[in-house]
Design a protein around this motif. Structure first.
Motif, PDB file in Angstrom:
ATOM      1  N   GLU A  78     -66.975 -44.848 -21.747  1.00 17.27           N
ATOM      2  CA  GLU A  78     -67.719 -46.298 -21.541  1.00 17.27           C
ATOM      3  C   GLU A  78     -66.775 -47.534 -21.798  1.00 17.27           C
ATOM      4  OE1 GLU A  78     -71.371 -46.666 -23.593  1.00 17.27           O
ATOM      5  OE2 GLU A  78     -71.699 -44.756 -23.714  1.00 17.27           O
ATOM      6  N   GLU A  79     -65.565 -47.389 -22.452  1.00 15.94           N
ATOM      7  CA  GLU A  79     -64.755 -48.411 -22.408  1.00 15.94           C
ATOM      8  C   GLU A  79     -63.778 -48.109 -21.195  1.00 15.94           C
ATOM      9  OE1 GLU A  79     -61.953 -48.871 -25.597  1.00 15.94           O
ATOM     10  OE2 GLU A  79     -63.405 -49.056 -27.101  1.00 15.94           O
ATOM     11  N   LEU A  80     -63.623 -46.960 -20.606  1.00 16.28           N
ATOM     12  CA  LEU A  80     -62.922 -46.750 -19.256  1.00 16.28           C
ATOM     13  C   LEU A  80     -63.780 -47.329 -18.137  1.00 16.28           C
ATOM     14  CD1 LEU A  80     -60.807 -45.775 -17.405  1.00 16.28           C
ATOM     15  CD2 LEU A  80     -61.882 -43.677 -17.579  1.00 16.28           C
ATOM     16  N   ILE A  81     -65.086 -47.293 -18.125  1.00 14.47           N
ATOM     17  CA  ILE A  81     -65.984 -47.961 -17.187  1.00 14.47           C
ATOM     18  C   ILE A  81     -65.762 -49.450 -17.013  1.00 14.47           C
ATOM     19  CG2 ILE A  81     -68.283 -47.877 -16.566  1.00 14.47           C
ATOM     20  CD1 ILE A  81     -68.718 -45.349 -17.395  1.00 14.47           C
ATOM     21  N   ALA A  82     -65.530 -49.799 -18.400  1.00 11.67           N
ATOM     22  CA  ALA A  82     -65.642 -51.554 -18.502  1.00 11.67           C
ATOM     23  C   ALA A  82     -64.475 -52.036 -18.197  1.00 11.67           C
ATOM     24  CB  ALA A  82     -66.150 -51.912 -19.953  1.00 11.67           C
ATOM     25  N   ILE A 112     -72.585 -42.108 -16.132  1.00  5.94           N
ATOM     26  CA  ILE A 112     -71.210 -42.073 -16.476  1.00  5.94           C
ATOM     27  C   ILE A 112     -70.345 -41.716 -15.278  1.00  5.94           C
ATOM     28  CG2 ILE A 112     -69.149 -41.172 -17.536  1.00  5.94           C
ATOM     29  CD1 ILE A 112     -71.211 -42.738 -19.592  1.00  5.94           C
ATOM     30  N   TRP A 113     -70.593 -40.634 -14.354  1.00  7.66           N
ATOM     31  CA  TRP A 113     -69.884 -40.441 -13.196  1.00  7.66           C
ATOM     32  C   TRP A 113     -70.076 -42.015 -12.341  1.00  7.66           C
ATOM     33  CZ3 TRP A 113     -66.113 -37.634 -12.561  1.00  7.66           C
ATOM     34  CH2 TRP A 113     -66.146 -36.373 -13.292  1.00  7.66           C
ATOM     35  N   ALA A 114     -71.283 -42.510 -12.216  1.00  5.98           N
ATOM     36  CA  ALA A 114     -71.562 -43.832 -11.294  1.00  5.98           C
ATOM     37  C   ALA A 114     -70.600 -44.921 -11.759  1.00  5.98           C
ATOM     38  CB  ALA A 114     -72.848 -44.064 -11.371  1.00  5.98           C
ATOM     39  N   GLY A 115     -70.600 -44.825 -13.066  1.00  4.99           N
ATOM     40  CA  GLY A 115     -69.666 -46.078 -13.551  1.00  4.99           C
ATOM     41  C   GLY A 115     -68.089 -45.749 -13.456  1.00  4.99           C
ATOM     42  N   LEU A 116     -67.723 -44.476 -13.514  1.00  2.00           N
ATOM     43  CA  LEU A 116     -66.607 -44.215 -13.155  1.00  2.00           C
ATOM     44  C   LEU A 116     -65.914 -44.379 -11.702  1.00  2.00           C
ATOM     45  CD1 LEU A 116     -65.872 -41.206 -15.276  1.00  2.00           C
ATOM     46  CD2 LEU A 116     -65.012 -43.083 -15.765  1.00  2.00           C
ATOM     47  N   LYS A 117     -66.813 -44.298 -10.727  1.00  2.39           N
ATOM     48  CA  LYS A 117     -66.479 -44.390  -9.307  1.00  2.39           C
ATOM     49  C   LYS A 117     -65.708 -45.364  -8.971  1.00  2.39           C
ATOM     50  CE  LYS A 117     -68.733 -44.332  -4.762  1.00  2.39           C
ATOM     51  NZ  LYS A 117     -70.090 -44.518  -3.767  1.00  2.39           N
ATOM     52  N   PRO A 118     -66.106 -46.556  -9.309  1.00  2.99           N
ATOM     53  CA  PRO A 118     -65.054 -47.782  -9.049  1.00  2.99           C
ATOM     54  C   PRO A 118     -63.677 -47.693  -9.110  1.00  2.99           C
ATOM     55  CG  PRO A 118     -67.157 -48.720  -9.691  1.00  2.99           C
ATOM     56  CD  PRO A 118     -67.111 -47.454 -10.071  1.00  2.99           C
ATOM     57  N   HIS A 119     -63.444 -46.865 -10.335  1.00  4.29           N
ATOM     58  CA  HIS A 119     -61.998 -46.569 -10.991  1.00  4.29           C
ATOM     59  C   HIS A 119     -61.408 -45.506 -10.420  1.00  4.29           C
ATOM     60  CE1 HIS A 119     -62.678 -49.714 -13.746  1.00  4.29           C
ATOM     61  NE2 HIS A 119     -63.968 -49.420 -14.101  1.00  4.29           N
ATOM     62  N   ILE A 120     -62.252 -44.816  -9.885  1.00  5.79           N
ATOM     63  CA  ILE A 120     -61.541 -43.219  -9.189  1.00  5.79           C
ATOM     64  C   ILE A 120     -60.646 -43.736  -7.913  1.00  5.79           C
ATOM     65  CG2 ILE A 120     -61.622 -41.082  -8.162  1.00  5.79           C
ATOM     66  CD1 ILE A 120     -64.248 -40.941 -10.125  1.00  5.79           C
ATOM     67  N   LEU A 121     -59.284 -43.643  -8.059  1.00  7.52           N
ATOM     68  CA  LEU A 121     -58.457 -43.969  -6.713  1.00  7.52           C
ATOM     69  C   LEU A 121     -58.822 -42.709  -5.665  1.00  7.52           C
ATOM     70  CD1 LEU A 121     -56.108 -45.517  -5.343  1.00  7.52           C
ATOM     71  CD2 LEU A 121     -54.601 -44.042  -6.383  1.00  7.52           C
ATOM     72  N   THR A 122     -58.611 -41.385  -6.032  1.00  5.79           N
ATOM     73  CA  THR A 122     -58.814 -40.442  -5.257  1.00  5.79           C
ATOM     74  C   THR A 122     -59.277 -39.380  -6.257  1.00  5.79           C
ATOM     75  OG1 THR A 122     -57.878 -39.264  -3.256  1.00  5.79           O
ATOM     76  CG2 THR A 122     -56.361 -39.724  -5.154  1.00  5.79           C
ATOM     77  N   VAL A 123     -59.903 -38.249  -5.518  1.00  8.26           N
ATOM     78  CA  VAL A 123     -60.034 -37.030  -5.965  1.00  8.26           C
ATOM     79  C   VAL A 123     -59.033 -36.008  -5.387  1.00  8.26           C
ATOM     80  CG1 VAL A 123     -61.805 -35.286  -6.558  1.00  8.26           C
ATOM     81  CG2 VAL A 123     -62.480 -37.538  -6.481  1.00  8.26           C
ATOM     82  N   THR A 124     -58.282 -35.503  -5.969  1.00  4.65           N
ATOM     83  CA  THR A 124     -57.151 -34.561  -5.061  1.00  4.65           C
ATOM     84  C   THR A 124     -57.666 -33.099  -5.329  1.00  4.65           C
ATOM     85  OG1 THR A 124     -55.849 -34.302  -7.151  1.00  4.65           O
ATOM     86  CG2 THR A 124     -55.349 -36.129  -5.729  1.00  4.65           C
ATOM     87  N   ARG A 125     -57.192 -32.284  -4.305  1.00  7.34           N
ATOM     88  CA  ARG A 125     -57.468 -30.869  -4.445  1.00  7.34           C
ATOM     89  C   ARG A 125     -57.015 -30.152  -5.791  1.00  7.34           C
ATOM     90  NH1 ARG A 125     -59.139 -26.317  -1.982  1.00  7.34           N
ATOM     91  NH2 ARG A 125     -57.714 -24.417  -2.179  1.00  7.34           N
ATOM     92  N   GLU A 126     -55.748 -30.475  -5.839  1.00  9.60           N
ATOM     93  CA  GLU A 126     -54.933 -29.907  -7.264  1.00  9.60           C
ATOM     94  C   GLU A 126     -54.644 -30.882  -8.051  1.00  9.60           C
ATOM     95  OE1 GLU A 126     -55.321 -26.823  -7.643  1.00  9.60           O
ATOM     96  OE2 GLU A 126     -55.856 -26.147  -5.687  1.00  9.60           O
TER      97      GLU A 126
END
Length: 334
Positions: free
Chosen positions: A148-152, A188-202
């Motif tokens: 939650e702090e990460l989301i904020a 939680i995932w919805a809150g993290l979305k703006p912070h996710i630069l990318t989702v990598t394969r590995e």
């Protein structure tokens, strides 16, 4: 001339004897992931240490991931050449067990030092750590202490994670959030979305982005800082510890029922879980050993901060729901 012919015959007989002896040496074929079998991974050192003991050869066959090793054995079924798989983990152990391809190990594992008691009849643990986000103290003086702090955090604070369909840490993150937040996981995932630069394969792709300064944090393991301390003499890479607790990864090995080297495979597993085999793990696979190595454990590991709380999900729960949980994550972040 007669002497030369005699010498030639002696050489040929000697070479034939060597060849026959080489053919008599049993081979243990082990499916694993690429990092484990790499020249810098545990595989070569395990071979060098175990082969003189067993008078055998270890044949490492690498897939691109631990999930990949299971998929290959599922496709090959009883015709697989593998005697063992090394590198599955507790997130997919239930799925692996459900295939019916694995034999009971029959070992007494009463000297283990793990975050939870071990009672698995098919799989033998060989290392562990907890999933965590890495940060660089030179760039992030005060890391978040919870999801939650990460989301904020400000929206320009970026993290990199891995795809749960192809990377073990990516699946670990799905289980971590589900274990910590239950029905609130999609929030939680919805809150993290703006912070996710990318989702990598590995894992390696996302961790490289973090090290290159493209992201502020990367999903990895609480033991990852030990690599930087030992190999780079760098103590600026830390694991952010979250108040809600952390989810563990315990890596395991199992014998295939179809193997014609059952006893040799079990001999390897017993040795691998002993202090002699375990002392190879920390500075090659960068995880904690599953037994207490005492003074043989590098001090860089002994000094690492660890979570106060270990989160858990049952094999049955993971097997029944992981696909839906992955879909939940993908729907929230895409």
């Amino acid at each position: 001339m007669v002497k030369s012919v005699s010498m030639a015959l002696a050489v040929l007989i000697g070479l034939s004897a060597v060849s026959a002896q080489a053919q008599d040496v049993p081979t243990l074929t082990i499916y694993t992931y690429d990092g484990f079998a790499a020249e810098w991974g545990p595989g070569p050192q395990l071979s060098a240490a175990f082969e003189p003991i067993c008078n055998c050869k270890l044949n490492w066959v690498a897939a691109d991931s631990s999930i990949g090793t299971l998929r290959r054995v599922q496709l090959e079924g009883a015709t697989t050449e593998a005697d063992l798989i090394v590198g599955l983990d507790t997130a997919i152990a239930g799925e692996a067990r459900a295939t019916g391809l694995f034999a009971d190990h029959g070992l007494t594992l009463d000297n283990l030092a793990l975050p939870e008691a071990w009672t698995d009849a098919q799989f033998v643990p060989f290392d562990y750590s907890h999933f965590a986000f890495m940060y660089d103290t030179d760039r992030t003086a005060t890391p978040p202490k919870s999801f939650e702090e990460l989301i904020a955090m400000p929206e320009d604070f970026k993290i990199v994670v891995q795809d749960p369909r192809s990377a073990t840490p990516g699946l670990g993150l799905v289980l971590w959030i589900k274990a910590a937040y239950g029905d609130r996981a999609s929030e939680i995932w919805a809150g993290l979305k703006p912070h996710i630069l990318t989702v990598t394969r590995e894992w390696s792709e996302s961790y490289s982005l973090f090290l290159d300064g493209e992201a502020d944090m990367a999903l990895s393991y609480t033991t990852s800082p030990a690599y930087h301390i030992i190999e780079d003499k760098d103590e600026t890479i830390k694991a952010a510890l979250f108040e809600e607790g952390h989810y563990p990864q315990i890596e395991v090995a199992g014998v295939l029922k179809s193997s014609d080297q059952q006893e040799l495979a079990k001999q390897f597993l017993a040795w691998f879980a002993s202090p002699e085999g375990q002392k190879i793990i920390p500075t090659t696979n960068w995880m904690f050993p599953v037994v207490d190595l005492g003074a043989d454990l590098n001090p860089a590991f002994a000094g690492l901060p660890q979570p106060e709380k270990t989160l858990q999900l049952s094999d049955e729960d993971i097997l029944a729901n992981s696909s839906a949980w992955i879909d939940e994550m993908l729907a929230a972040v895409q």
